[in-house]
Design an enzyme around this catalytic site. Structure first.
Site, PDB file in Angstrom:
ATOM      1  N   GLY A 153       1.787   3.275  -5.910  1.00 53.87           N
ATOM      2  CA  GLY A 153       1.227   2.730  -6.804  1.00 53.87           C
ATOM      3  C   GLY A 153      -0.339   2.325  -6.640  1.00 53.87           C
ATOM      4  CE1 TYR A 207       4.532  -9.254 -12.347  1.00 58.48           C
ATOM      5  CE2 TYR A 207       4.068  -9.515 -14.870  1.00 58.48           C
ATOM      6  CZ  TYR A 207       3.661  -8.890 -13.493  1.00 58.48           C
ATOM      7  OH  TYR A 207       2.536  -8.161 -13.395  1.00 58.48           O
ATOM      8  CB  ALA A 243      -0.789   0.112   1.240  1.00 58.84           C
ATOM      9  CG  ASN A 244       5.116   1.115  -0.533  1.00 59.98           C
ATOM     10  OD1 ASN A 244       4.729  -0.169  -0.602  1.00 59.98           O
ATOM     11  ND2 ASN A 244       5.892   1.595  -1.466  1.00 59.98           N
ATOM     12  N   GLY A 268      -1.506   0.065  -4.803  1.00 63.93           N
ATOM     13  CA  GLY A 268      -1.799   0.058  -3.477  1.00 63.93           C
ATOM     14  C   GLY A 268      -2.241   1.245  -2.667  1.00 63.93           C
ATOM     15  CB  SER A 287      -0.697  -9.019 -14.442  1.00 66.82           C
ATOM     16  OG  SER A 287      -0.015  -8.704 -15.929  1.00 66.82           O
TER      17      SER A 287
END
Length: 302
Positions: free
Chosen positions: A25, A171, A22-23, A27, A147
């Site tokens: 982007g 990924y 959440a820090n 989030g 994604s």
């Protein structure tokens, strides 16, 4: 269906939400909008410094925001356990948002390939440990962020990457695992589990993943592509917000942008790789995840 906007988020007063990564982007924007609409939001962040900046950003936009910072490193299962133990309160929504992208080969603290270990296994363990909190809330939801790249992900989930590792296929595999997990959890749980994806969103993942190592020309190219093709990280958070809050969200589905190629635009239910809905694939991933992490969802069998 009318195009959804964040103005359509209902009053969330009394709701408690955890958002991983959440820090910044997606989030950060997810957390900000949930807090703006009255939810108590736990910002689960690996970096205390960046987490504190995120709290300040949210409170700058929403002065009366009820936000709490929590320490969580999904690449270390001891950290995941400590976070879950520190947050046992009833939980309405868990947004499994954090992730890493296209890293060179490396392993988590527990020896898992980093992308699969962080993007899937860390969230598998977190969700399992938070089950008691989720089961205390009627109508709880789990939103797992996947994604568009899941379409080309291979379901060789037991590949640990030690031989012939390639960062982009790894990924894509981890993002397919996110989608398969969301669908399998919905089959097993008495609450709603859904997936969401941001389309082509311009976030810091490009800096944290493929641009690692100080490749300035590559950074400039990705920056140009983001400007020309990507939507903002605020818009990229809309599918997660829709999945977390909108009435009528269907369990086991995926929500993403409605625009061309699911790349941008307002959120809606979107099609996904048909194989991701295969119950046998879901069971196989579930068994592998339990075996590797030692975490079983015992509360679902109670």
């Amino acid at each position: 269906m009318p195009k959804w906007t964040t103005d359509d988020i209902p009053d969330l007063a009394g709701k408690r939400v955890i958002v991983t990564g959440a820090n910044s982007g997606l989030g950060l924007w997810t957390s900000l909008e949930l807090a703006r609409h009255g939810a108590t939001v736990v910002l689960a962040c690996r970096s205390a410094e960046r987490g504190e900046r995120a709290v300040a950003t949210i409170r700058g936009a929403v002065p009366d925001a009820d936000v709490v910072l929590g320490s969580l490193d999904l690449a270390d299962l001891a950290s995941v356990r400590a976070f879950a133990e520190a947050h046992p309160e009833p939980l309405d929504v868990l947004v499994n948002n954090a992730g890493v992208m296209a890293l060179p080969y490396r392993t988590t603290a527990d020896g898992f390939e980093m992308q699969f270990g962080t993007n899937h296994l860390g969230h598998f363990v977190l969700t399992g440990l938070l089950l008691p909190a989720l089961l205390k809330r009627p109508g709880a939801r789990v939103v797992t962020v996947t994604s568009m790249m899941h379409w080309v992900g291979r379901a060789d989930f037991d590949d640990d990457g030690e031989h012939g590792y390639h960062k982009w296929p790894a990924y894509c595999r981890s993002k397919l695992a996110n989608l398969v997990f969301a669908k399998e959890l919905d089959r097993r749980a008495p609450f709603v589990s859904v997936a969401a994806h941001p389309g082509y969103a311009s976030t810091n993942l490009q800096q944290a993943g493929p641009l690692m190592g100080g490749h300035r020309r590559k950074a400039a190219l990705y920056g140009l592509l983001n400007t020309l093709l990507g939507q903002s990280d605020a818009a990229g958070a809309w599918p997660s917000l829709y999945a977390a809050t909108a009435p009528g969200v269907e369990g086991g589905r995926c929500y993403g942008p409605r625009g061309p190629g699911q790349s941008r635009g307002a959120p809606r239910r979107v099609p996904t790789l048909p194989r991701a809905a295969d119950p046998e694939l879901g069971r196989r991933l579930w068994h592998l995840s339990e075996e590797r992490t030692g975490v079983s969802y015992d509360a679902l069998r109670a």
